[in-house]
Scaffold this motif. Structure first.
Motif, PDB file in Angstrom:
ATOM      1  N   THR A  30       0.555  -1.108  -0.199  1.00  0.00           N
ATOM      2  CA  THR A  30       0.074   0.175  -0.194  1.00  0.00           C
ATOM      3  C   THR A  30       0.637   1.683   0.364  1.00  0.00           C
ATOM      4  O   THR A  30       2.369   0.951   0.438  1.00  0.00           O
ATOM      5  CB  THR A  30      -0.830   0.213   1.055  1.00  0.00           C
ATOM      6  N   TYR A  31      -0.087   2.099   0.186  1.00  0.00           N
ATOM      7  CA  TYR A  31       0.631   4.095  -0.020  1.00  0.00           C
ATOM      8  C   TYR A  31       1.715   3.977   1.186  1.00  0.00           C
ATOM      9  O   TYR A  31       2.336   4.605   1.801  1.00  0.00           O
ATOM     10  CB  TYR A  31      -0.323   4.862  -1.179  1.00  0.00           C
ATOM     11  N   GLY A  32       0.690   3.412   2.171  1.00  0.00           N
ATOM     12  CA  GLY A  32       0.909   4.104   3.258  1.00  0.00           C
ATOM     13  C   GLY A  32       3.022   2.992   3.627  1.00  0.00           C
ATOM     14  O   GLY A  32       3.062   3.331   4.221  1.00  0.00           O
ATOM     15  N   ASP A  33       2.856   1.436   2.997  1.00  0.00           N
ATOM     16  CA  ASP A  33       3.708   0.992   3.673  1.00  0.00           C
ATOM     17  C   ASP A  33       4.914   2.055   2.930  1.00  0.00           C
ATOM     18  O   ASP A  33       5.914   1.827   3.511  1.00  0.00           O
ATOM     19  CB  ASP A  33       3.654  -0.184   2.954  1.00  0.00           C
ATOM     20  N   LEU A  34       4.582   2.115   1.654  1.00  0.00           N
ATOM     21  CA  LEU A  34       5.819   2.984   0.564  1.00  0.00           C
ATOM     22  C   LEU A  34       6.257   4.194   1.571  1.00  0.00           C
ATOM     23  O   LEU A  34       7.800   4.107   1.335  1.00  0.00           O
ATOM     24  CB  LEU A  34       5.314   2.891  -1.075  1.00  0.00           C
ATOM     25  N   LEU A  35       4.978   5.172   1.514  1.00  0.00           N
ATOM     26  CA  LEU A  35       5.582   6.987   2.378  1.00  0.00           C
ATOM     27  C   LEU A  35       6.252   6.205   3.699  1.00  0.00           C
ATOM     28  O   LEU A  35       7.307   7.679   3.673  1.00  0.00           O
ATOM     29  CB  LEU A  35       4.163   7.070   1.880  1.00  0.00           C
ATOM     30  N   GLY A  36       6.532   5.750   4.391  1.00  0.00           N
ATOM     31  CA  GLY A  36       6.037   5.612   5.591  1.00  0.00           C
ATOM     32  C   GLY A  36       8.352   5.156   5.495  1.00  0.00           C
ATOM     33  O   GLY A  36       8.763   5.394   6.986  1.00  0.00           O
ATOM     34  N   LEU A  37       8.640   4.243   4.298  1.00  0.00           N
ATOM     35  CA  LEU A  37       9.797   4.294   4.290  1.00  0.00           C
ATOM     36  C   LEU A  37      10.153   5.545   4.032  1.00  0.00           C
ATOM     37  O   LEU A  37      11.867   5.478   3.902  1.00  0.00           O
ATOM     38  CB  LEU A  37      10.252   3.645   2.956  1.00  0.00           C
ATOM     39  N   ILE A  38       9.662   6.779   3.768  1.00  0.00           N
ATOM     40  CA  ILE A  38      10.339   7.429   2.790  1.00  0.00           C
ATOM     41  C   ILE A  38      10.214   9.599   3.002  1.00  0.00           C
ATOM     42  O   ILE A  38      10.822  10.404   3.002  1.00  0.00           O
ATOM     43  CB  ILE A  38      10.436   7.782   0.983  1.00  0.00           C
ATOM     44  N   ALA A  39       9.572   8.762   4.070  1.00  0.00           N
ATOM     45  CA  ALA A  39       8.876  10.201   5.271  1.00  0.00           C
ATOM     46  C   ALA A  39      10.100  11.132   5.543  1.00  0.00           C
ATOM     47  O   ALA A  39       9.867  11.838   5.588  1.00  0.00           O
ATOM     48  CB  ALA A  39       7.747   9.815   6.499  1.00  0.00           C
ATOM     49  N   ASP A  40      10.940  10.564   5.947  1.00  0.00           N
ATOM     50  CA  ASP A  40      11.572  11.496   7.193  1.00  0.00           C
ATOM     51  C   ASP A  40      12.710  11.901   5.548  1.00  0.00           C
ATOM     52  O   ASP A  40      13.959  12.505   6.061  1.00  0.00           O
ATOM     53  CB  ASP A  40      12.493  10.702   7.690  1.00  0.00           C
ATOM     54  N   LEU A  41      13.034  12.179   4.803  1.00  0.00           N
ATOM     55  CA  LEU A  41      13.390  11.765   3.321  1.00  0.00           C
ATOM     56  C   LEU A  41      13.081  13.840   2.628  1.00  0.00           C
ATOM     57  O   LEU A  41      11.989  13.846   2.664  1.00  0.00           O
ATOM     58  CB  LEU A  41      13.838  11.541   2.390  1.00  0.00           C
ATOM     59  N   PRO A  42      14.316  14.503   2.094  1.00  0.00           N
ATOM     60  CA  PRO A  42      13.477  15.833   1.566  1.00  0.00           C
ATOM     61  C   PRO A  42      12.393  14.925   0.185  1.00  0.00           C
ATOM     62  O   PRO A  42      12.506  13.858   0.000  1.00  0.00           O
ATOM     63  CB  PRO A  42      14.774  16.188   1.308  1.00  0.00           C
ATOM     64  N   ALA A  43      11.687  16.340   0.301  1.00  0.00           N
ATOM     65  CA  ALA A  43      10.693  16.255  -0.623  1.00  0.00           C
ATOM     66  C   ALA A  43      11.165  16.398  -2.064  1.00  0.00           C
ATOM     67  O   ALA A  43      12.106  17.614  -2.121  1.00  0.00           O
ATOM     68  CB  ALA A  43       9.394  16.820  -0.281  1.00  0.00           C
ATOM     69  N   ASP A  44      11.399  16.046  -3.621  1.00  0.00           N
ATOM     70  CA  ASP A  44      11.578  16.307  -4.535  1.00  0.00           C
ATOM     71  C   ASP A  44      10.585  17.813  -4.670  1.00  0.00           C
ATOM     72  O   ASP A  44       9.335  18.570  -4.891  1.00  0.00           O
ATOM     73  CB  ASP A  44      10.775  15.545  -5.603  1.00  0.00           C
TER      74      ASP A  44
END
Length: 179
Positions: free
Chosen positions: A41-55
């Motif tokens: 799910t998007y929730g699983d994926l977004l949790g992995l990159i949430a602490d990284l700077p947004a493009d």
């Protein structure tokens, strides 16, 4: 909502870029890549990159700022180009890079000031070369800012001139009563 293979690959690329920038360790990259490539799910994926700077949007190579009488000021979260040309006849210039997005290791700032002054605030650890800046009746001041490039830190090269103004390059002021 369920993610596609393309979404998983995009997340994996984001993690690899973060590793290349030094934001993740090898172990963190391996752990997160495994989870990203098996995310459902998007929730699983977004949790992995949430602490990284947004493009963000791409930063221009050269930006020109011009004013005849007014004050030119850039501060906060702004995208700094590789080359910044600033022209001001009577106004002053304030460029605060301390919270800016700077994707380049070297930033070149060309100042064309007639009667105005400029202040440049650098992020902590950055260095600045002001040897290419000339003033007829003013001063140039760097307060505890090294003039040589430092490994892994931003390097700002300032050039240009002013007739009656000055140039000050410094780090952000420390706040005494913050926790």
């Amino acid at each position: 909502m369920r993610v596609s293979d393309e979404d998983r690959e995009r997340g994996a690329r984001k993690l690899q870029e973060a590793f290349m920038e030094g934001r993740l360790t090898q172990l963190e990259l391996e752990d997160r890549l495994e989870l990203a490539l098996t995310a459902r799910t998007y929730g699983d994926l977004l949790g992995l990159i949430a602490d990284l700077p947004a493009d963000g949007p791409p930063v221009d190579e050269v930006v020109e700022l011009e004013s005849k009488n007014g004050h030119i000021k850039r501060s906060g979260d702004w995208a700094v180009p590789h080359r910044l040309r600033v022209a001001s006849k009577y106004g002053s210039v304030e460029l605060d890079l301390s919270e800016a997005v700077i994707p380049h290791p070297v930033v070149e700032i060309d100042l064309d000031l007639k009667y105005g002054s400029a202040k440049i605030v650098l992020p902590d650890g950055a260095a600045a070369d002001i040897d290419r800046f000339h003033t007829d009746w003013g001063s140039t001041v760097t307060t505890n800012v090294p003039g040589r490039a430092q490994p892994g830190a931003l390097y700002v090269v300032v050039s240009g001139e002013t007739k009656y103004g000055s140039l000050a390059v410094r780090y952000p002021r420390k706040r005494w009563f913050t926790h």
